[in-house]
Design an enzyme around this catalytic site. Structure first.
Site, mmCIF file in Angstrom:
data_model
loop_
_atom_site.group_PDB
_atom_site.id
_atom_site.type_symbol
_atom_site.label_atom_id
_atom_site.label_comp_id
_atom_site.label_asym_id
_atom_site.label_seq_id
_atom_site.Cartn_x
_atom_site.Cartn_y
_atom_site.Cartn_z
ATOM 1 N N ASP A 132 0.839 -1.201 0.000
ATOM 2 C CA ASP A 132 0.000 0.000 0.000
ATOM 3 C C ASP A 132 0.873 1.249 0.000
ATOM 4 O O ASP A 132 1.654 1.467 0.929
ATOM 5 C CB ASP A 132 -0.893 0.028 1.247
ATOM 6 C CG ASP A 132 -1.843 1.212 1.192
ATOM 7 O OD1 ASP A 132 -2.785 1.154 0.383
ATOM 8 O OD2 ASP A 132 -1.618 2.210 1.909
ATOM 9 N N TYR B 104 2.771 9.780 0.009
ATOM 10 C CA TYR B 104 3.773 9.210 0.925
ATOM 11 C C TYR B 104 5.192 9.492 0.420
ATOM 12 O O TYR B 104 6.157 9.213 1.127
ATOM 13 C CB TYR B 104 3.600 7.687 1.085
ATOM 14 C CG TYR B 104 2.261 7.228 1.626
ATOM 15 C CD1 TYR B 104 1.335 8.133 2.148
ATOM 16 C CD2 TYR B 104 1.910 5.887 1.614
ATOM 17 C CE1 TYR B 104 0.114 7.699 2.626
ATOM 18 C CE2 TYR B 104 0.691 5.449 2.100
ATOM 19 C CZ TYR B 104 -0.208 6.359 2.593
ATOM 20 O OH TYR B 104 -1.427 5.921 3.064
ATOM 21 N N LYS C 105 -2.279 5.959 -4.647
ATOM 22 C CA LYS C 105 -3.496 6.775 -4.444
ATOM 23 C C LYS C 105 -3.340 8.153 -5.069
ATOM 24 O O LYS C 105 -2.245 8.728 -5.072
ATOM 25 C CB LYS C 105 -3.778 6.940 -2.936
ATOM 26 C CG LYS C 105 -3.778 5.630 -2.160
ATOM 27 C CD LYS C 105 -4.283 5.785 -0.731
ATOM 28 C CE LYS C 105 -3.996 4.536 0.090
ATOM 29 N NZ LYS C 105 -2.657 4.493 0.707
ATOM 30 N N HIS D 48 -7.546 9.111 -2.762
ATOM 31 C CA HIS D 48 -7.058 9.095 -1.378
ATOM 32 C C HIS D 48 -8.090 9.649 -0.391
ATOM 33 O O HIS D 48 -8.324 9.060 0.665
ATOM 34 C CB HIS D 48 -5.750 9.896 -1.307
ATOM 35 C CG HIS D 48 -4.848 9.488 -0.186
ATOM 36 N ND1 HIS D 48 -3.482 9.568 -0.260
ATOM 37 C CD2 HIS D 48 -5.114 9.015 1.060
ATOM 38 C CE1 HIS D 48 -2.948 9.147 0.873
ATOM 39 N NE2 HIS D 48 -3.918 8.814 1.691
HETATM 40 P P1 NAP Z 1 -0.384 0.717 11.886
HETATM 41 O O1 NAP Z 1 -0.030 -0.226 10.794
HETATM 42 O O2 NAP Z 1 -1.656 0.543 12.626
HETATM 43 O O3 NAP Z 1 0.778 0.790 12.976
HETATM 44 C C1 NAP Z 1 2.109 0.973 12.615
HETATM 45 C C2 NAP Z 1 2.931 1.101 13.892
HETATM 46 O O4 NAP Z 1 2.812 -0.112 14.643
HETATM 47 C C3 NAP Z 1 4.390 1.312 13.614
HETATM 48 O O5 NAP Z 1 4.867 2.227 14.575
HETATM 49 C C4 NAP Z 1 5.020 -0.069 13.827
HETATM 50 O O6 NAP Z 1 6.342 0.063 14.294
HETATM 51 C C5 NAP Z 1 4.115 -0.652 14.885
HETATM 52 N N1 NAP Z 1 3.995 -2.102 14.782
HETATM 53 C C6 NAP Z 1 3.706 -2.840 13.680
HETATM 54 N N2 NAP Z 1 3.658 -4.143 13.965
HETATM 55 C C7 NAP Z 1 3.909 -4.247 15.290
HETATM 56 C C8 NAP Z 1 4.007 -5.349 16.187
HETATM 57 N N3 NAP Z 1 3.812 -6.601 15.780
HETATM 58 N N4 NAP Z 1 4.287 -5.092 17.492
HETATM 59 C C9 NAP Z 1 4.494 -3.829 17.930
HETATM 60 N N5 NAP Z 1 4.417 -2.738 17.139
HETATM 61 C C10 NAP Z 1 4.120 -2.962 15.819
HETATM 62 O O7 NAP Z 1 -0.391 2.240 11.363
HETATM 63 P P2 NAP Z 1 -0.251 3.020 9.983
HETATM 64 O O8 NAP Z 1 1.113 2.912 9.420
HETATM 65 O O9 NAP Z 1 -0.809 4.371 10.242
HETATM 66 O O10 NAP Z 1 -1.286 2.297 8.994
HETATM 67 C C11 NAP Z 1 -0.906 1.254 8.124
HETATM 68 C C12 NAP Z 1 -0.914 1.718 6.679
HETATM 69 O O11 NAP Z 1 -2.191 2.236 6.307
HETATM 70 C C13 NAP Z 1 0.031 2.904 6.382
HETATM 71 O O12 NAP Z 1 1.388 2.514 6.363
HETATM 72 C C14 NAP Z 1 -0.512 3.349 5.056
HETATM 73 O O13 NAP Z 1 -0.052 2.470 4.021
HETATM 74 C C15 NAP Z 1 -2.023 3.185 5.258
HETATM 75 N N6 NAP Z 1 -2.727 4.444 5.646
HETATM 76 C C16 NAP Z 1 -3.674 4.936 4.795
HETATM 77 C C17 NAP Z 1 -4.368 6.096 5.114
HETATM 78 C C18 NAP Z 1 -5.407 6.632 4.177
HETATM 79 O O14 NAP Z 1 -5.874 7.771 4.350
HETATM 80 N N7 NAP Z 1 -5.819 5.874 3.180
HETATM 81 C C19 NAP Z 1 -4.106 6.774 6.310
HETATM 82 C C20 NAP Z 1 -3.144 6.251 7.177
HETATM 83 C C21 NAP Z 1 -2.468 5.070 6.843
HETATM 84 P P3 NAP Z 1 7.589 -0.677 13.566
HETATM 85 O O15 NAP Z 1 7.634 -0.189 12.149
HETATM 86 O O16 NAP Z 1 8.763 -0.211 14.377
HETATM 87 O O17 NAP Z 1 7.338 -2.162 13.674
#
Ligand code: NAP
Length: 276
Positions: free
Chosen positions: A45, A50, A75, A108
């Site tokens: 994704d 980004y 996106k 997006h």
């Molecule tokens: P997330 O995936 O909910 O959380 C990521 C965080 O959790 C990072 O700090 C990561 O740290 C940690 N983490 C991951 N696996 C873990 C585990 N097993 N144990 C402990 N900590 C863990 O948050 P996100 O990055 O906001 O969301 C995921 C994806 O959604 C984004 O990367 C993006 O591609 C997409 N997104 C889309 C939108 C939209 O508007 N469409 C908005 C926000 C995000 P480490 O890297 O250090 O493991």
């Protein structure tokens, strides 16, 4: 690691879990993405906003997996809404990625005040018909906005990627998606550094299954038929996050996790949030 596949409304398949790439940049970001592919992730994704499409394309080329087996998402940013702008934006994304097609292209954010998302959607239909994009969808759309797209163009988005985690389970929106054959993708599926995985309800369920709290939360997503796209820069956590298809939560456990609902953590309200 065998990952189940969900059917999209255009006959394509979507892996039941994907890999989020927000904040993964430069050589370290490429290395994290290649590691995720090695761990078994096939759905990546990304987004023009980004500023890491170059890195995503580099990871696709550097990985040992064939391009055809990977699904690349990007996106359309808010500043490129409009018919001709959307066509040009996707062409720019392909150039950034160094790819000749993307698998999933999403709007997006809807930006209702700008009121050009239907024009963008018509352009995305054109891009799909030209083969530059395999599947088209949206992100952060409400039922009203989805209905408008369907009514005005006759084409239903394959996917709506929205904020979704135990504090914001989005039951009504998921039901709308189910009725219309739209696949739900969950962004910030772990609540991005919030305290979700330390909630006693989740730690107790994790202990009962001999799993980590993170695995329980990601399994909850997949049993709701939502596709989580967790981001992790760390290979061990990447592996932990994808090892979730060899246990089942009960209906009662799913309901308990959903009872943690308290509202949005990060996302704006799609009716008012603007980012360009
Ligand atoms: P997330 O995936 O909910 O959380 C990521 C965080 O959790 C990072 O700090 C990561 O740290 C940690 N983490 C991951 N696996 C873990 C585990 N097993 N144990 C402990 N900590 C863990 O948050 P996100 O990055 O906001 O969301 C995921 C994806 O959604 C984004 O990367 C993006 O591609 C997409 N997104 C889309 C939108 C939209 O508007 N469409 C908005 C926000 C995000 P480490 O890297 O250090 O493991």
């Amino acid at each position: 690691m065998s990952i189940p596949t969900l059917d999209l409304n255009n006959g394509s398949g979507l892996p039941a879990i994907g890999f989020g790439t927000y904040t993964l940049k430069s050589d370290a970001g490429i290395a994290s993405m290649v590691s995720a592919i090695d761990e078994g992730y096939r759905l990546l994704d990304s987004a023009m906003n980004y500023e890491n499409e170059t890195e995503v394309g580099a990871a696709v080329r550097a990985s040992s997996v064939q391009r055809e087996e990977l699904l690349v998402t990007t996106k359309l940013p808010g500043r490129h809404h409009g018919y001709t702008e959307t066509i040009a934006s996707l062409e720019q994304s392909l150039q950034n990625l160094g790819l000749d097609y993307v698998d999933l292209y999403l709007i997006h954010w809807p930006l209702p005040r700008v009121d050009k998302y239907v024009d963008s959607w018509r352009a995305m239909i054109e891009l799909r018909d030209r083969g530059l994009v395999r599947s088209i969808g949206v992100s952060n759309f409400t039922p009203t906005q989805l209905t408008r797209l369907i009514t005005e163009t006759g084409v239903t988005p394959a996917v709506n990627q929205v904020e979704l985690h135990p504090k914001f389970p989005q039951a009504q929106l998921r039901e709308f998606h189910r009725e219309h054959g739209i696949v739900t993708e969950s962004w910030s599926p772990l609540g991005n550094r919030s305290d979700i995985t330390s909630a006693p309800i989740i730690t107790a369920i994790a202990e009962a299954h001999g799993r980590t709290p993170t695995q329980v939360v990601l399994r909850w997503h997949t049993q709701l038929a939502a596709v989580p796209i967790p981001k992790s820069a760390n290979p061990e956590r990447q592996r932990e996050n994808i090892t979730i298809f060899d246990f089942e939560l009960t209906e009662s456990e799913i309901a308990q996790i959903s009872s943690l609902e308290s509202g949005r953590l990060w996302g704006g309200d799609p009716d008012t949030h603007e980012e360009f």
